[in-house]
Scaffold this active site. Structure first.
Site, PDB file in Angstrom:
ATOM      1  N   SER A  37     -32.680  18.481  45.482  1.00  0.00           N
ATOM      2  CA  SER A  37     -31.368  18.624  44.844  1.00  0.00           C
ATOM      3  C   SER A  37     -31.306  18.163  43.400  1.00  0.00           C
ATOM      4  O   SER A  37     -30.477  18.638  42.630  1.00  0.00           O
ATOM      5  CB  SER A  37     -30.303  17.895  45.675  1.00  0.00           C
ATOM      6  OG  SER A  37     -30.641  16.541  45.859  1.00  0.00           O
ATOM      7  N   LYS A  86     -25.418  19.894  41.013  1.00  0.00           N
ATOM      8  CA  LYS A  86     -23.972  19.749  40.803  1.00  0.00           C
ATOM      9  C   LYS A  86     -23.408  20.723  39.768  1.00  0.00           C
ATOM     10  O   LYS A  86     -22.262  21.134  39.858  1.00  0.00           O
ATOM     11  CB  LYS A  86     -23.621  18.310  40.411  1.00  0.00           C
ATOM     12  CG  LYS A  86     -23.693  17.343  41.581  1.00  0.00           C
ATOM     13  CD  LYS A  86     -22.987  16.035  41.275  1.00  0.00           C
ATOM     14  CE  LYS A  86     -22.944  15.129  42.483  1.00  0.00           C
ATOM     15  NZ  LYS A  86     -24.264  14.521  42.808  1.00  0.00           N
ATOM     16  N   GLU A  92     -13.258  11.579  39.253  1.00  0.00           N
ATOM     17  CA  GLU A  92     -13.858  10.256  39.257  1.00  0.00           C
ATOM     18  C   GLU A  92     -15.363  10.444  39.267  1.00  0.00           C
ATOM     19  O   GLU A  92     -15.861  11.530  39.567  1.00  0.00           O
ATOM     20  CB  GLU A  92     -13.437   9.474  40.497  1.00  0.00           C
ATOM     21  CG  GLU A  92     -14.169   9.854  41.783  1.00  0.00           C
ATOM     22  CD  GLU A  92     -13.725  11.191  42.385  1.00  0.00           C
ATOM     23  OE1 GLU A  92     -12.631  11.675  42.006  1.00  0.00           O
ATOM     24  OE2 GLU A  92     -14.483  11.739  43.207  1.00  0.00           O
TER      25      GLU A  92
HETATM   26  C1  LIG Z   1     -24.583  13.915  44.045  1.00  0.00           C
HETATM   27  C2  LIG Z   1     -25.945  14.223  44.516  1.00  0.00           C
HETATM   28  C3  LIG Z   1     -26.242  14.406  45.885  1.00  0.00           C
HETATM   29  C4  LIG Z   1     -25.234  14.211  46.980  1.00  0.00           C
HETATM   30  O1  LIG Z   1     -24.187  15.111  46.992  1.00  0.00           O
HETATM   31  P1  LIG Z   1     -24.063  16.286  48.079  1.00  0.00           P
HETATM   32  O2  LIG Z   1     -22.676  16.771  47.887  1.00  0.00           O
HETATM   33  O3  LIG Z   1     -24.299  15.671  49.432  1.00  0.00           O
HETATM   34  O4  LIG Z   1     -25.089  17.281  47.750  1.00  0.00           O
HETATM   35  C5  LIG Z   1     -27.532  14.769  46.251  1.00  0.00           C
HETATM   36  N1  LIG Z   1     -28.502  14.916  45.321  1.00  0.00           N
HETATM   37  C6  LIG Z   1     -28.269  14.733  44.004  1.00  0.00           C
HETATM   38  C7  LIG Z   1     -29.395  14.910  43.049  1.00  0.00           C
HETATM   39  C8  LIG Z   1     -26.994  14.378  43.558  1.00  0.00           C
HETATM   40  O5  LIG Z   1     -26.772  14.197  42.241  1.00  0.00           O
END
Ligand SMILES: *Cc1c(COP(=O)(O)O)cnc(C)c1O
Length: 400
Positions: free
Chosen positions: A384, A95, A117
């Site tokens: 992610s 993010k 938010e």
């Molecule tokens: C917020 C988040 C997601 C989901 O958000 P996307 O916009 O679908 O990527 C996925 N993995 C992590 C670690 C997150 O913090």
């Protein structure tokens, strides 16, 4: 020429095929177009690119490595599994990639305050971090129920200097926080900037957030070709709103040799009401300023959704994903809570990497797929984020 040509997406009105656009009140269209103009003006300037490159390298810690998960591969017994380590970024997830971009843009536009938010607090923490970095005021709206559940993130945001606004109306969760933050935004949209946390919302946000995240795929393509001398056979990522997935996918969309897979949360099962598999089970509709696939009732109202991973429980999805599904360029599948937990524990115990519960959905699908592919094939998974935020929850759930 390649069968696919995605370079010119979206069109000037923000449409990916029939999806996206600006489904918003007329008075906000000018505001969004001003943001688009400012973005188009700076995106290719050397100053902006240099600033973004500098922060990516020296602040976020990019490039994030690609790691060959040998032990996971051996356990699954099939294709080689590689991980793109977005969990190693500063603040522990992907993010931060778009939050720094959005904060720089807001600052460039002379905005006085960034608003957003947050549900579990992940977007709030990444944004509060970026706002501290570029020196702009930050205000985060969060449901009281979530505030009580997510204490470490609440404290982090406060320490980072963000103003936290508790929301007690309705169910005091994410949906109410969105309403509250949006009301505050409407008080002065000329001077405030609403920082959207995924590839969702009205144009230009799905495009901008994708562009800021697309560094993930650009790096991955170069790194993977260096390691293996070719593109991956499969790439995959979890899909909530879809930003980490678009981040990885964008660089590979035109490459016909690459199979692309998005993994949605099947929660307690696709045949129950407790899931958030929007592209698998939804239908086209409108939510939060854009047309996209939507889990909706007969009146077009969003259905309540659920996932063990709070970052994935959203009833809509990015418009570009909706388009890529219809084109069948990307295959969308799902993983259940149970499969996610198994992948979470497996990756932790045989690789020493604790993944975010969100990312564990993609790992779960990779583990399933690897078995069915022969040796000599390979899979690249976007990891992610890291799972530090999830350890107490998992320990309680599994009675560790
Ligand atoms: C917020 C988040 C997601 C989901 O958000 P996307 O916009 O679908 O990527 C996925 N993995 C992590 C670690 C997150 O913090």
């Amino acid at each position: 020429m390649s069968k696919f040509d995605f370079k010119e997406m979206p069109d000037k009105d923000g449409y990916f095929g029939e999806y996206g656009g600006q489904q918003i009140p007329p008075e906000l269209i000018k505001i969004m177009n001003d943001i688009d103009d400012a973005y188009q003006e700076i995106r290719n300037t050397k100053k902006f690119q240099d600033e973004l490159d500098y922060f990516n390298k020296y602040y976020v810690g990019r490039p994030s490595p690609i790691y060959f998960a040998q032990r996971l591969t051996d356990k699954c017994g099939g294709a080689d599994i590689y991980l793109k380590r977005e969990d190693l970024n500063h603040t522990g997830a992907h993010k931060i990639n778009h939050c720094i971009g959005e904060a720089l843009l807001a600052k460039h536009m002379g905005k006085t305050k960034i608003l957003a938010e947050t549900g579990a607090g992940q977007h709030g923490v990444a944004l509060a971090t970026a706002c501290a970095l570029v020196d702009i005021e930050c205000e985060i709206h969060m449901g009281q129920v979530d505030i009580e559940k997510e204490h470490p993130n609440v404290t982090r945001m406060k320490i980072l200097g963000a103003k936290l606004v508790p929301v007690t109306r309705g169910t005091a969760t994410l949906k109410d926080a969105v309403d509250s933050a949006f009301e505050e935004y409407l008080k002065d949209p000329v001077n405030f900037f609403y920082a959207i946390g995924s590839v969702v919302g009205p144009h230009p946000f799905p495009m901008m957030v994708r562009d800021f995240q697309s560094i993930v795929g650009r790096e991955a393509k170069e790194q993977f070709n260096e390691i293996c001398g070719k593109n991956p056979d499969y790439i995959m990522a979890c899909v909530g709103g879809g930003s980490n997935a678009m981040g990885l996918f964008t660089a590979f969309l035109d490459d016909e040799d690459v199979n692309i897979v998005g993994v949605e949360p099947a929660g307690k099962g696709l045949d129950t009401m407790d899931h958030a598999a929007t592209l698998t089970k939804g239908s086209p509709g409108v939510i939060h300023g854009k047309k996209c696939y939507l889990l909706q009732d007969d009146n077009g109202e969003p259905l309540p959704v659920y996932s063990i991973a709070s970052g994935l429980d959203y009833p809509g999805v990015g418009p570009q994903h909706s388009y890529l599904k219809d084109l069948e360029r990307v295959e969308y599948v799902s993983a259940t809570d149970q499969e996610c937990l198994e992948a979470f524990m497996t990756l932790s115990q045989i690789e020493g990497i604790i993944p975010a519960l969100e990312s564990a959905h993609a790992v779960a699908h990779a583990m399933k797929l690897a078995k069915t592919l022969g040796k000599g094939k390979n899979i690249l998974v976007n990891l992610s984020g890291r799972g530090d935020k999830d350890i107490d929850f998992v320990a309680e759930k599994l009675k560790l």
